[in-house]
Design an enzyme around this catalytic site. Structure first.
Site, PDB file in Angstrom:
ATOM      1  N   GLU B  45      77.031  33.512 -11.435  1.00  6.62           N
ATOM      2  CA  GLU B  45      75.678  33.906 -11.700  1.00  6.62           C
ATOM      3  C   GLU B  45      75.180  32.386 -11.781  1.00  6.62           C
ATOM      4  O   GLU B  45      75.403  31.824 -12.989  1.00  6.62           O
ATOM      5  CB  GLU B  45      75.337  34.635 -12.866  1.00  6.62           C
ATOM      6  CG  GLU B  45      75.842  36.339 -12.539  1.00  6.62           C
ATOM      7  CD  GLU B  45      75.623  36.990 -13.955  1.00  6.62           C
ATOM      8  OE1 GLU B  45      74.960  36.787 -14.731  1.00  6.62           O
ATOM      9  OE2 GLU B  45      76.309  37.986 -14.070  1.00  6.62           O
ATOM     10  N   ASP B  56      67.069  35.163 -23.594  1.00 11.71           N
ATOM     11  CA  ASP B  56      68.084  34.098 -24.013  1.00 11.71           C
ATOM     12  C   ASP B  56      68.002  33.485 -25.411  1.00 11.71           C
ATOM     13  O   ASP B  56      67.018  33.139 -25.915  1.00 11.71           O
ATOM     14  CB  ASP B  56      68.091  33.086 -22.831  1.00 11.71           C
ATOM     15  CG  ASP B  56      68.613  33.376 -21.652  1.00 11.71           C
ATOM     16  OD1 ASP B  56      69.740  34.050 -21.555  1.00 11.71           O
ATOM     17  OD2 ASP B  56      67.834  33.539 -20.669  1.00 11.71           O
TER      18      ASP B  56
END
Lengths: 393, 254
Positions: B45, B56
Site C-alpha cells: 500500500e 491517521d
C-alpha cells in the site's frame, strides 16, 4: 430552488459527508435524529429557556443612528455581542449540548481557533456537568492566552494540536481523531457550519434564532419583517448562516458576505476563501477551500483568528457559486478602521471578525431608504491586545 | 486487480505493508517497493501523502508532512512509478485521501493508476454512497479495485452493502481508532475478527490498524486472509532506514 440543505445533505454542489468509515456510525446517528430531537417540544422548551435566561436572548436590534447618518442609510445592528460569553457561538453550543444529553453522551470535544467556540463549549459543559476537552492549535494557545485561561477556569481540558500547521484546521483534525478513538461516549460540538452533514445544517438551525429575532424586531420597527441588505462576516460562517437563515429563500433580501482579505486578496496572506478557494474536501465536507494545485490544504491568514479557516461552510459556498449572496472582502486595515469607527460613533467595541462585516459600509453604497442589518457577531474584549498593538494605544 | 484476486486465490496469511511515498527521502518510493517485494511481502500500500490525514495517528501524519516537504505530489508519484511494473509483480494499491485525487481529476487519476500498473485504491474519506453514485464506473473502466473499511461499530447491514460494492478485499479496522494507537489485541478484537469471518462475505478480509509484530500478525490472520502493517513499518524505516527492511519483515514472518 431552495438555498437550504437538501435531503442528501447538499447545498447545490456542496456539502455531503466525506468521512472515514470509523466516523460513520456517529455521524449517521446524528443525521437520523437531529431534526426529530430538535423538533420535540421538550427540547425546544429547554433550548428557548436557556437562550432567554442564560444567554440573555433576544439580543437587541439596535438602530445605529450616528453610523446611519455617516453612511446616509438606515443601519441596524443585531447585538449578538451581548450574548453570554460575548458572541453568537453560545447559541450553537447550547443546542448541541442538549442534543448530546439526549443521545446519552457524557464526554464533549470541540475545536477552537481564537478560543471563542472553546469558551462557549466549556461554558455549556460546566452548565451541564459534562467532561469537556477542547483541541486548540499549539500556536493559537500561545496567541490567545486569556481564552485558554477562561476555558480552564470553566473546567475544560485544553489539548494542544501539534500536527501540521498547529492552528484551527489542525485542532479540527485532532478533534475528529479523538472522535474516531472515542466513538461511543463522546459528542463532537463543531463550532461552525462546517464538517460533514448534518453539522452545517444543524449548526445553522441553532444559529437561526438570530434571523428569527430580526424578523420580529424589524416588523416592530419598520413594519416589515425583512431588511434590504443582511450583512455578516464569514470565516466558517456560523453567525452569517444564522443571520441569513430565514432570508435565504426571500429574494427581496440582498445577502452580503464579508470575508477576510488579510493583507490583500492576492498578497499570499489572505483568508478570502470564496475567491481563492477551489472545490474540494475539508473536514468531511465538499466545499470551497484554499489549497495547493496538488490538493494539499493551505494555511490562510487574517488579523482575525476567527476568520482564518481555509474552507467555508457548504451553505456559503453555494450562496457564492449561485450568486445568491454578494461576496466582498475586507483587508486587515479596512476591518480595523471600521471597528474603531464603531467605537467612536456608537460606543461599541466589536470583535475583529465583526469589524470585517462593518467594513462593508465603506465598500459599497446603500440607498437612503435602505434597511441595512449588520450582524454584530461578537464583542471586542478578547481582541484588546490586537487593537492595542495595531493602533499603538 | 487480477493480481489482487490471484493473490487471494493462491495464498493465506497475506502480509501487506503500508508505507508513505517519498519518505524518508523523495526518491525512496521505488527503493522501498523493490526491497519489500524482494522480501516476499504479498501486497503493498503506497501512501499518497496528504496535509490533513484525518484517519491517521502521529507517526503516519509526520511521515506525510515530511514527504510533502520533500516535494511529493500525485504527479511526482506517477512519475516515480512509471517503470515499476518492469521490476515488481506484487499487487500495488494507493492509499490516500480524496482531495488530492479530486484535484488531479478522478478519471485522470484512475487512468494514470492503470497506466503505471496500480491494482486498487483505498480512499478512507470517499464514502460508499458517493463512490457508488459517482465513481464506481470510472474505477471499473480502469480496472481498479476500490477497498472499503469496516470497523467494530459498522452494522451488519452496512457490512453487507460494503461487501456487495467491493471487488477485491475488505479492510477490517481492528479497533475504533486512528492508525498506530493500539497496544496489542485482546479478546474483544478476536471476537470481532471471528464475528466478521463468520458472516461468510464474498470478499476476503484483511486486518489493519494495530498490527506491529509477529504476535499481532498471527492473531489477526487467525480468522482472516491477511494483515496490514503501517505505523510499525514507518517507525522501523525512520529508525533503521531502507537497509533495515529485510530484518523487519523477517521479524514478522519468522
Amino acid at each position: 430552488m431552495s438555498y437550504q440543505v437538501n435531503e442528501k445533505g447538499y447545498y447545490g454542489d456542496f456539502g455531503g459527508a466525506y468521512i472515514p468509515e470509523m466516523l460513520y456510525p456517529n455521524v449517521e446517528e446524528l443525521r437520523k435524529v437531529y431534526v426529530e430531537i430538535t423538533s420535540e417540544d421538550s427540547f425546544k422548551k429547554e433550548f428557548d429557556q436557556l437562550l432567554k435566561e442564560y444567554v440573555g436572548r433576544p439580543t437587541p436590534l439596535y438602530f445605529a443612528k450616528r453610523l446611519s447618518e455617516k453612511y446616509n442609510t438606515k443601519i441596524y445592528l443585531k447585538r449578538e455581542d451581548l450574548c453570554h460569553t460575548g458572541a453568537h457561538k453560545v447559541n450553537n453550543t447550547i443546542g448541541q449540548i442538549l442534543l448530546a444529553k439526549r443521545l446519552g453522551k457524557n464526554r464533549i470535544i470541540a475545536e477552537t481557533g481564537a478560543g471563542q467556540h472553546g469558551v462557549a463549549t466549556a461554558t455549556v459543559c460546566a452548565l451541564m456537568g459534562m467532561q469537556c476537552i477542547v483541541y486548540m492549535g499549539e500556536i493559537d494557545i500561545k496567541r490567545q492566552a486569556p481564552n485558554v485561561a477562561r476555558m480552564k477556569m470553566l473546567g475544560a481540558e485544553v489539548r494542544a494540536a501539534k500536527s501540521g500547521s498547529k492552528t484551527l484546521k489542525d485542532a479540527t483534525n485532532e478533534a475528529i481523531r479523538d472522535w474516531i478513538n472515542n466513538p461511543v461516549d463522546t459528542h463532537y460540538i463543531i463550532g461552525s457550519v462546517v464538517g460533514p452533514h448534518p453539522y452545517p445544517d444543524m449548526v445553522a438551525r441553532f444559529q437561526s434564532v438570530i434571523s428569527a429575532e430580526i424578523k420580529t424586531q424589524l416588523l416592530e420597527k419598520e413594519g416589515r419583517d425583512y431588511p434590504d441588505h443582511m450583512i455578516a462576516c464569514v470565516g466558517g460562517g456560523s453567525n452569517a448562516a444564522g443571520a441569513y437563515y430565514h432570508y435565504l429563500d426571500r429574494p427581496e433580501v440582498n445577502i452580503i458576505a464579508v470575508e477576510a482579505a488579510g493583507k490583500g486578496i492576492h498578497s499570499g496572506e489572505s483568508a478570502a476563501t470564496s475567491v481563492l478557494g477551489k472545490e474540494g474536501i475539508i473536514h468531511g465536507s465538499k466545499t470551497l477551500l484554499m489549497q495547493s494545485k496538488d490538493g494539499q490544504i493551505t494555511e490562510p491568514y487574517s488579523i482575525s483568528a476567527g476568520l482564518d479557516y481555509p474552507g467555508v461552510g457548504p451553505m456559503h459556498a453555494n450562496l457564492y457559486r449561485s450568486k445568491r449572496a454578494e461576496f466582498i472582502s475586507a483587508t486587515d486595515d479596512e476591518a480595523m478602521s471600521a471597528g474603531l469607527e464603531l467605537c467612536k460613533l456608537e460606543g461599541i467595541i466589536p470583535a475583529i471578525e465583526t469589524s470585517h462585516a462593518l467594513a462593508a459600509l465603506d465598500h459599497r453604497a446603500f440607498s437612503k431608504d435602505d434597511v441595512v442589518v449588520i450582524n454584530l457577531s461578537g464583542r471586542g474584549d478578547k481582541d484588546l491586545g490586537n487593537y492595542i498593538e495595531y493602533f499603538n494605544f | 486487480m487480477n493480481r489482487i484476486k490471484q493473490l487471494f486465490d493462491s495464498k493465506k496469511n497475506i502480509l501487506s505493508i503500508y508505507f508513505t511515498a517519498g519518505y524518508p527521502k523523495k526518491e525512496d518510493t521505488t527503493k522501498v517497493i523493490k526491497s519489500l517485494a524482494s522480501q516476499g511481502v504479498d501486497l503493498l500500500e503506497i501512501g499518497l501523502p496528504f496535509s490533513d490525514p484525518l484517519a491517521d495517528g502521529p507517526v503516519i501524519q509526520e511521515s506525510s508532512t515530511e514527504a510533502l516537504r520533500n516535494g511529493m505530489s500525485s504527479e511526482v508519484l506517477f512519475e516515480q512509478l512509471k517503470d515499476i511494473r518492469n521490476e515488481v509483480s506484487v499487487p500495488l494499491i494507493i492509499m490516500g485521501y480524496f482531495n488530492p485525487v479530486m484535484q488531479y481529476g478522478v478519471e485522470a487519476f484512475c487512468k494514470k493508476c492503470n497506466e503505471v500498473g496500480i491494482d486498487g485504491l483505498i480512499l478512507p474519506d470517499l464514502p460508499l454512497e458517493e463512490y457508488q453514485e459517482h465513481y464506481a464506473s470510472v474505477f471499473e473502466k480502469y480496472n481498479l479495485a476500490n477497498i472499503f473499511l469496516i470497523t467494530p461499530q459498522t452494522s451488519d447491514e452496512r457490512i453487507k452493502a460494503i461487501d456487495k460494492a467491493s471487488n477485491a478485499f475488505i479492510y477490517l479496522v481492528s479497533t475504533a481508532s486512528v492508525t498506530g494507537s493500539q497496544s496489542g489485541f485482546g479478546s474483544d478484537q478476536e471476537a470481532y475478527f471471528k464475528r466478521i469471518s463468520d458472516m461468510n462475505l464474498e470478499n476476503p478480509l484483511i486486518v489493519g490498524f494495530g498490527i506491529k509484530d509477529k504476535q499481532t500478525f498471527d492473531q489477526a490472520t487467525k480468522y482472516t486472509s491477511g494483515a496490514i502493517i503501517g505505523t510499525a513499518f514507518i517507525n522501523s524505516i525512520t529508525e533503521n532506514g531502507i537497509d533495515g527492511i529485510p530484518n523487519f519483515i523477517k521479524g514478522i514472518r519468522s
